[in-house]
Design a protein around this motif. Structure first.
Motif, PDB file in Angstrom:
ATOM      1  N   SER A 257       0.211  -1.191  -0.217  1.00 30.94           N
ATOM      2  CA  SER A 257       0.136  -0.001  -0.276  1.00 30.94           C
ATOM      3  C   SER A 257       0.672   1.382  -0.052  1.00 30.94           C
ATOM      4  CB  SER A 257      -0.840  -0.425   1.263  1.00 30.94           C
ATOM      5  OG  SER A 257      -0.518  -0.205   2.423  1.00 30.94           O
ATOM      6  N   SER A 258       2.186   1.351   0.458  1.00 32.42           N
ATOM      7  CA  SER A 258       2.792   2.325   0.644  1.00 32.42           C
ATOM      8  C   SER A 258       3.452   2.435  -1.563  1.00 32.42           C
ATOM      9  CB  SER A 258       4.378   2.024   1.250  1.00 32.42           C
ATOM     10  OG  SER A 258       4.006   2.331   2.813  1.00 32.42           O
ATOM     11  N   LEU A 259       3.188   1.718  -1.621  1.00 28.83           N
ATOM     12  CA  LEU A 259       4.079   2.272  -3.293  1.00 28.83           C
ATOM     13  C   LEU A 259       2.648   3.030  -3.638  1.00 28.83           C
ATOM     14  CD1 LEU A 259       5.329  -0.713  -4.843  1.00 28.83           C
ATOM     15  CD2 LEU A 259       6.129   0.922  -4.458  1.00 28.83           C
ATOM     16  N   SER A 260       1.490   3.142  -3.477  1.00 25.35           N
ATOM     17  CA  SER A 260       0.257   4.009  -3.859  1.00 25.35           C
ATOM     18  C   SER A 260       0.684   5.530  -3.342  1.00 25.35           C
ATOM     19  CB  SER A 260      -1.068   3.528  -3.749  1.00 25.35           C
ATOM     20  OG  SER A 260      -0.828   2.946  -2.693  1.00 25.35           O
ATOM     21  N   ASN A 261       0.277   5.790  -4.682  1.00 25.55           N
ATOM     22  CA  ASN A 261       0.995   7.364  -4.441  1.00 25.55           C
ATOM     23  C   ASN A 261       2.326   7.932  -3.980  1.00 25.55           C
ATOM     24  OD1 ASN A 261      -1.823   7.798  -5.968  1.00 25.55           O
ATOM     25  ND2 ASN A 261      -3.252   7.568  -4.009  1.00 25.55           N
ATOM     26  N   LEU A 262       3.185   7.225  -3.992  1.00 24.35           N
ATOM     27  CA  LEU A 262       4.148   7.412  -3.943  1.00 24.35           C
ATOM     28  C   LEU A 262       4.753   9.138  -4.415  1.00 24.35           C
ATOM     29  CD1 LEU A 262       6.874   6.303  -1.797  1.00 24.35           C
ATOM     30  CD2 LEU A 262       7.777   5.427  -3.811  1.00 24.35           C
ATOM     31  N   ALA A 263       4.652   9.682  -5.522  1.00 25.91           N
ATOM     32  CA  ALA A 263       5.031   9.952  -5.667  1.00 25.91           C
ATOM     33  C   ALA A 263       3.894  11.789  -5.452  1.00 25.91           C
ATOM     34  CB  ALA A 263       5.048  10.493  -7.515  1.00 25.91           C
ATOM     35  N   VAL A 264       3.371  11.737  -4.828  1.00 20.73           N
ATOM     36  CA  VAL A 264       2.202  12.351  -4.339  1.00 20.73           C
ATOM     37  C   VAL A 264       2.447  12.381  -3.391  1.00 20.73           C
ATOM     38  CG1 VAL A 264       0.093  13.554  -3.860  1.00 20.73           C
ATOM     39  CG2 VAL A 264       0.245  12.219  -5.448  1.00 20.73           C
ATOM     40  N   ARG A 265       2.827  11.293  -2.626  1.00 19.84           N
ATOM     41  CA  ARG A 265       2.925  12.153  -0.668  1.00 19.84           C
ATOM     42  C   ARG A 265       4.772  12.175  -1.419  1.00 19.84           C
ATOM     43  NH1 ARG A 265       1.063   7.010  -0.155  1.00 19.84           N
ATOM     44  NH2 ARG A 265       3.231   5.521  -0.302  1.00 19.84           N
ATOM     45  N   VAL A 266       6.032  12.218  -1.777  1.00 17.91           N
ATOM     46  CA  VAL A 266       7.715  12.493  -1.875  1.00 17.91           C
ATOM     47  C   VAL A 266       6.999  13.727  -2.590  1.00 17.91           C
ATOM     48  CG1 VAL A 266       9.522  12.608  -2.758  1.00 17.91           C
ATOM     49  CG2 VAL A 266       8.145  10.713  -2.166  1.00 17.91           C
ATOM     50  N   TYR A 267       6.390  13.935  -3.180  1.00 17.22           N
ATOM     51  CA  TYR A 267       6.186  16.462  -3.359  1.00 17.22           C
ATOM     52  C   TYR A 267       4.735  16.669  -2.359  1.00 17.22           C
ATOM     53  CZ  TYR A 267       3.462  19.752  -5.712  1.00 17.22           C
ATOM     54  OH  TYR A 267       3.453  21.088  -5.851  1.00 17.22           O
ATOM     55  N   SER A 268       4.466  16.078  -1.382  1.00 17.34           N
ATOM     56  CA  SER A 268       3.933  17.060  -0.315  1.00 17.34           C
ATOM     57  C   SER A 268       4.729  17.474   0.639  1.00 17.34           C
ATOM     58  CB  SER A 268       2.918  16.115   0.128  1.00 17.34           C
ATOM     59  OG  SER A 268       1.133  16.234  -0.444  1.00 17.34           O
ATOM     60  N   ALA A 269       5.646  16.585   1.092  1.00 14.41           N
ATOM     61  CA  ALA A 269       7.239  16.321   2.140  1.00 14.41           C
ATOM     62  C   ALA A 269       7.561  16.754   1.676  1.00 14.41           C
ATOM     63  CB  ALA A 269       7.497  14.621   2.464  1.00 14.41           C
ATOM     64  N   TYR A 270       7.959  17.146  -0.041  1.00 14.84           N
ATOM     65  CA  TYR A 270       9.226  18.089  -0.315  1.00 14.84           C
ATOM     66  C   TYR A 270       8.846  19.879  -0.388  1.00 14.84           C
ATOM     67  CZ  TYR A 270      12.597  20.254  -3.754  1.00 14.84           C
ATOM     68  OH  TYR A 270      13.709  21.035  -3.753  1.00 14.84           O
ATOM     69  N   GLU A 271       7.718  19.636  -0.296  1.00 11.27           N
ATOM     70  CA  GLU A 271       6.786  21.671  -0.023  1.00 11.27           C
ATOM     71  C   GLU A 271       6.462  21.061   1.539  1.00 11.27           C
ATOM     72  OE1 GLU A 271       5.327  23.423  -2.958  1.00 11.27           O
ATOM     73  OE2 GLU A 271       6.679  22.125  -3.966  1.00 11.27           O
ATOM     74  N   ASN A 272       5.944  20.918   2.497  1.00  8.85           N
ATOM     75  CA  ASN A 272       6.246  21.350   2.734  1.00  8.85           C
ATOM     76  C   ASN A 272       7.469  21.079   4.069  1.00  8.85           C
ATOM     77  OD1 ASN A 272       3.274  21.133   3.269  1.00  8.85           O
ATOM     78  ND2 ASN A 272       3.244  17.963   4.003  1.00  8.85           N
ATOM     79  N   ASN A 273       8.059  20.994   3.779  1.00 11.19           N
ATOM     80  CA  ASN A 273       9.932  20.980   4.014  1.00 11.19           C
ATOM     81  C   ASN A 273      10.424  22.339   3.212  1.00 11.19           C
ATOM     82  OD1 ASN A 273       9.640  19.149   5.618  1.00 11.19           O
ATOM     83  ND2 ASN A 273      10.997  17.493   4.236  1.00 11.19           N
ATOM     84  N   GLY A 274       9.925  23.138   2.611  1.00 18.26           N
ATOM     85  CA  GLY A 274      10.009  24.537   2.291  1.00 18.26           C
ATOM     86  C   GLY A 274      10.960  24.144   1.016  1.00 18.26           C
ATOM     87  N   GLY A 275      10.892  23.369  -0.221  1.00 20.87           N
ATOM     88  CA  GLY A 275      10.746  23.125  -1.436  1.00 20.87           C
ATOM     89  C   GLY A 275       9.839  23.788  -2.495  1.00 20.87           C
ATOM     90  N   SER A 276      10.666  23.355  -3.565  1.00 25.45           N
ATOM     91  CA  SER A 276       8.996  24.028  -4.842  1.00 25.45           C
ATOM     92  C   SER A 276       9.154  23.253  -5.435  1.00 25.45           C
ATOM     93  CB  SER A 276       9.935  25.577  -4.739  1.00 25.45           C
ATOM     94  OG  SER A 276       9.024  26.186  -6.099  1.00 25.45           O
TER      95      SER A 276
END
Length: 322
Positions: A257-276
């Motif tokens: 289940s961790s494989l599903s929407n992995l890119a979205v979770r990585v994207y959200s974590a990147y945005e939350n840590n100040g990334g763009s």
């Protein structure tokens, strides 16, 4: 005489030529099959080490120009790999051992004992291989959402028990030989026990051993390769299962289940840590999916390499070769 010698030499040359041609044909077929099997895995491995710009570079095929390990770092963080790995390992290992124990008993009973409706019951075992689990998805969900045994819990507590989002549905199904592909495991073990000489059991009975002792001390040690094979099958299917995990576990994440929407979770974590990031590009999604797949498959490859000897021997003696 000379003509006969010439004919013999000519026949030998033609035979050697035909044999060499046969070797070449077999080698081409084997290489082709290996390529078909390994090429997707090799592609995923190569993409997992590429930078995103390499995916849009037409000159890059398999070897990355900008080698990076950042994909694995992001995938491990996005999957919460450490926690999820341990949780999935405990579930898959425990369920596989339970399935092995229960299927071992059932298979031995089918192989060595006579009892009423034996063939009918074994037919039901085979039917579990034919009927897709999607057909009984709703009854399974309702059974564990409102779990009760002959109305005992309803009478004692006033309500049924909700077993969803726990490991209990997996445990109960494994205990009663209704887990993932348990019909196949029973069939494999039954075929193995049917091939065991009855003289072994008869000699044990003469020495005073009962049926249980004969099973534990004579039959089980002989079935170790097949038991390892069944355990590996059960572990791999449980490890990669997405049907039952999505049906029973809503808030508990496993490897599949961790494989599903992995890119979205990585994207959200990147945005939350100040990334763009302007958007989630197809290349980024491909990199995350390929990297997550490698992280999922890698433990299974290591497990197979460790148990390869027993696995091959068990398959050869299972009765399903070819």
């Amino acid at each position: 005489m000379m003509k006969d010698n010439v004919k013999v030499k000519k026949n030998i040359t033609i035979w050697q030529l035909g044999r060499m041609l046969g070797h070449i044909v077999r080698a081409v077929i084997i290489i082709g099959i290996c390529f078909i099997i390994l090429q997707p895995l090799f592609t995923k491995v190569s993409v997992s080490f590429m930078d995103e710009r390499d995916l849009y570079d037409s000159s890059v095929k398999y070897i990355a120009k900008h080698f990076t390990l950042n994909n694995y770092k992001m995938a491990i963080e996005g999957m919460d790999y450490g926690v999820v790995f341990v949780r999935t390992m405990l579930l898959s290992g425990g369920i596989s051992l339970l399935q092995l124990f229960t299927c071992l008993l059932a298979a031995y009973g089918f192989a060595r004992f006579r009892f009423p409706f034996k063939k009918v019951l074994f037919g039901c075992v085979i039917i579990t291989l034919i009927v897709p689990p999607q057909i009984i998805m709703l009854p399974l969900f309702m059974r564990y959402r409102f779990f009760d045994i002959f109305g005992i819990f309803q009478a004692a507590t006033g309500s049924s028990i909700n077993l969803l989002d726990t490991f209990w549905p997996f445990i109960l199904q494994a205990c009663f030989c209704m887990g993932i592909r348990n019909g196949l495991y029973i069939y494999m073990l039954r075929q193995f026990f049917k091939g065991m000489p009855r003289e072994l059991e008869e000699a044990a009975f003469v020495d005073g051993s009962g049926k249980l002792r004969t099973f534990l001390q004579i039959m089980v040690p002989s079935a170790v390769p097949m038991m390892v094979t069944v355990f590996l099958f059960g572990f791999v299917w449980q490890w990669t299962d997405s049907f039952y995990t999505s049906l029973y576990l809503k808030n508990t994440r496993l490897i599949s289940s961790s494989l599903s929407n992995l890119a979205v979770r990585v994207y959200s974590a990147y945005e939350n840590n100040g990334g763009s990031m302007n958007f989630i590009s197809p290349g980024f999604v491909s990199m995350m999916n390929n990297t997550g797949t490698i992280l999922t498959v890698l433990p299974l490859i290591i497990l197979y390499l460790i148990c390869q000897k027993y696995f091959v021997e068990g398959i050869e003696r299972s009765g399903i070769v070819g």
